[in-house]
Write a protein that holds these residues in place. Structure first.
Motif, PDB file in Angstrom:
ATOM      1  N   ASN A  30       0.886  -1.171   0.000  1.00 60.34           N
ATOM      2  CA  ASN A  30       0.000   0.000   0.000  1.00 60.34           C
ATOM      3  C   ASN A  30       0.920   1.216   0.000  1.00 60.34           C
ATOM      4  O   ASN A  30       1.570   1.518   1.008  1.00 60.34           O
ATOM      5  CB  ASN A  30      -0.904  -0.017   1.231  1.00 60.34           C
ATOM      6  CG  ASN A  30      -1.793   1.225   1.308  1.00 60.34           C
ATOM      7  OD1 ASN A  30      -1.437   2.299   0.824  1.00 60.34           O
ATOM      8  ND2 ASN A  30      -2.950   1.090   1.945  1.00 60.34           N
ATOM      9  N   LEU A  32       0.380   4.425  -0.212  1.00 64.32           N
ATOM     10  CA  LEU A  32      -0.195   5.651   0.337  1.00 64.32           C
ATOM     11  C   LEU A  32      -0.529   6.636  -0.793  1.00 64.32           C
ATOM     12  O   LEU A  32       0.362   7.222  -1.405  1.00 64.32           O
ATOM     13  CB  LEU A  32       0.744   6.314   1.367  1.00 64.32           C
ATOM     14  CG  LEU A  32       0.324   7.710   1.864  1.00 64.32           C
ATOM     15  CD1 LEU A  32      -1.022   7.677   2.552  1.00 64.32           C
ATOM     16  CD2 LEU A  32       1.372   8.297   2.791  1.00 64.32           C
ATOM     17  N   ASP A  41      -5.040  12.004   5.818  1.00 64.40           N
ATOM     18  CA  ASP A  41      -4.568  11.054   6.819  1.00 64.40           C
ATOM     19  C   ASP A  41      -4.221  11.674   8.167  1.00 64.40           C
ATOM     20  O   ASP A  41      -4.375  11.029   9.198  1.00 64.40           O
ATOM     21  CB  ASP A  41      -3.367  10.270   6.280  1.00 64.40           C
ATOM     22  CG  ASP A  41      -3.806   9.005   5.574  1.00 64.40           C
ATOM     23  OD1 ASP A  41      -4.339   8.117   6.256  1.00 64.40           O
ATOM     24  OD2 ASP A  41      -3.657   8.921   4.357  1.00 64.40           O
ATOM     25  N   GLU A  76      -3.801   1.962  -3.161  1.00 65.57           N
ATOM     26  CA  GLU A  76      -3.760   3.432  -3.022  1.00 65.57           C
ATOM     27  C   GLU A  76      -2.899   4.088  -4.102  1.00 65.57           C
ATOM     28  O   GLU A  76      -2.161   5.042  -3.834  1.00 65.57           O
ATOM     29  CB  GLU A  76      -3.288   3.841  -1.618  1.00 65.57           C
ATOM     30  CG  GLU A  76      -4.323   3.527  -0.542  1.00 65.57           C
ATOM     31  CD  GLU A  76      -4.104   4.309   0.758  1.00 65.57           C
ATOM     32  OE1 GLU A  76      -3.534   5.403   0.716  1.00 65.57           O
ATOM     33  OE2 GLU A  76      -4.529   3.793   1.804  1.00 65.57           O
ATOM     34  N   ASP A 307       2.885   4.749   4.957  1.00 64.90           N
ATOM     35  CA  ASP A 307       2.599   4.309   6.338  1.00 64.90           C
ATOM     36  C   ASP A 307       2.505   2.780   6.410  1.00 64.90           C
ATOM     37  O   ASP A 307       2.443   2.218   7.501  1.00 64.90           O
ATOM     38  CB  ASP A 307       1.309   4.948   6.859  1.00 64.90           C
ATOM     39  CG  ASP A 307       0.112   4.680   5.966  1.00 64.90           C
ATOM     40  OD1 ASP A 307       0.261   4.651   4.724  1.00 64.90           O
ATOM     41  OD2 ASP A 307      -1.001   4.493   6.504  1.00 64.90           O
ATOM     42  N   HIS A 308       2.480   2.109   5.263  1.00 66.57           N
ATOM     43  CA  HIS A 308       2.499   0.634   5.222  1.00 66.57           C
ATOM     44  C   HIS A 308       3.869   0.173   4.738  1.00 66.57           C
ATOM     45  O   HIS A 308       4.462   0.801   3.850  1.00 66.57           O
ATOM     46  CB  HIS A 308       1.450   0.093   4.247  1.00 66.57           C
ATOM     47  CG  HIS A 308       0.034   0.300   4.698  1.00 66.57           C
ATOM     48  ND1 HIS A 308      -0.772  -0.732   5.136  1.00 66.57           N
ATOM     49  CD2 HIS A 308      -0.730   1.419   4.787  1.00 66.57           C
ATOM     50  CE1 HIS A 308      -1.961  -0.261   5.452  1.00 66.57           C
ATOM     51  NE2 HIS A 308      -1.967   1.042   5.248  1.00 66.57           N
TER      52      HIS A 308
END
Ligand code: NDP
Ligand code: CA
Length: 325
Positions: A30, A32, A41, A76, A307-308
């Protein structure tokens, strides 16, 4: 960038078995969405200029390309046509993109269009046999979540491989929706793999019908959730590759995402690479960086653009039963 090592999997017998079939390297991530990262976010500990697309895109592309994956599954994605496709296309990949029907990126100004799932594979290694673009349903109703299912033939071995990418509904309170979306995806994967088997039988293509399947995604679900149990128990014989990084071979990593929002710190295991254990074996996995590598402000950061965390593993085709004779 966090230092990450490719480590041998703890699959039983992996240390002494040398697979004759070439490995397939698959990356799940992902990335982002740019519009969500900047506009929705609320990553309060991430410096705003670490989210500048002009810089961040190079970190994303570097992360994808460092290990030269054969298959790339992304969620995403809101820069498919202007960034991912031209760059990966020029490096020998073929891609497919499926935007969400009503992407939350469109609520952000400015935005670069809807976000969605993208799937790439190396043309040199695979030829395509079918592409299915799915809108997932829950309780018979269409939802805002999608999946791409790409059916491939490995050029070197002639073996069939079906790869799916998805991004299930986010947030707590939506566990039943995720479970229903997972059930819908499993049902449709069964239909697609049966169709591939029937086509292979009709054309007598050797080995194409052995049901090798990879399902990559941000499931937005911890292993304690219903959708995770559903995947583990499915008739497709799926297992989660990253369990093979743990000492007992059964435990998921402690996190695949870690961020700080105004509401507080959020750390969780939400991302998975599922593989069909009868037809594929996991040979190696990219390890998960420790807390110090991630840093006190967590993700994203100047060093890591999402963030992943990306997940990456090498799988190989198991020998077909008739070839063992
Ligand atoms: P989801 O709830 O699945 O989440 C969308 C994105 O938000 C995900 O990429 C998710 O990231 C991220 N996210 C998760 N938690 C948070 C958080 N706490 N704060 C900020 N972002 C978060 O989205 P849907 O597809 O269901 O769409 C939701 C939005 O889309 C609605 O709020 C609405 O704006 C719009 N929408 C409008 C419709 C309409 O007809 N007008 C219909 C459907 C949607 P991750 O996966 O990494 O957690
Ligand atoms: Ca997100």
């Amino acid at each position: 960038r966090p230092r990450r090592e490719l480590v041998s999997s703890r699959a039983p017998g992996n240390c002494c078995r040398h697979s004759a079939s070439p490995r397939v390297r698959v990356l799940q991530w992902n990335v982002l969405a740019q519009a969500l990262g900047e506009g929705k976010d609320g990553f309060v500990r991430c410096p705003p200029d670490a989210l500048d697309w002009r810089e961040r895109k190079y970190l994303i592309l570097e992360e994808i390309l460092t290990h030269r994956p054969d298959v790339v599954c992304l969620q995403e994605v809101d820069h498919y046509h202007d960034t991912f496709l031209p760059v990966l296309g020029s490096l020998g990949y073929r891609g497919s993109f499926l935007p969400k029907p009503r992407s939350p990126c469109l609520d952000v100004e400015p935005n670069n269009g809807p976000d969605g799932c993208a799937l790439f594979y190396r043309r040199e290694r695979f030829s395509p046999t079918a592409t299915d673009h799915l809108r997932l349903s829950a309780m018979m109703l269409p939802t805002n979540q999608v999946a791409i299912v790409q059916s491939l033939r490995c050029r070197a071995t002639g073996r069939g491989l079906c790869v799916a990418v998805t991004h299930l509904k986010a947030r707590s309170g939506w566990e039943r929706m995720r479970s229903a979306q997972g059930a819908d995806l499993l049902r449709r994967l069964r239909a697609i793999t049966s169709r591939a088997a029937a086509a292979a039988a009709a054309s007598e293509a050797d080995g194409a019908a052995d049901g090798a399947l990879l399902v990559c995604g941000d499931f937005n679900a911890e292993p304690s959730e219903d959708v995770y149990r559903r995947f583990l128990a499915s008739s497709l014989g799926l297992d989660s590759a990253y369990r093979l990084l743990s000492a007992d071979g059964l435990t998921e990593p402690p996190y695949t995402t870690w961020k700080i929002r105004p509401s507080g710190e959020s750390r969780g295991t939400l991302d998975y690479i599922w593989y069909s254990r009868e037809s594929l074996s996991v040979e190696a996995l990219l390890d998960i960086p420790g807390e110090e590598q991630i840093g006190p402000d967590r993700l994203p950061s100047y060093h890591y653009p999402s963030d992943h965390l990306s997940l990456l593993c090498d799988v190989s085709f198991r020998e077909l039963p008739h070839r063992l004779l």
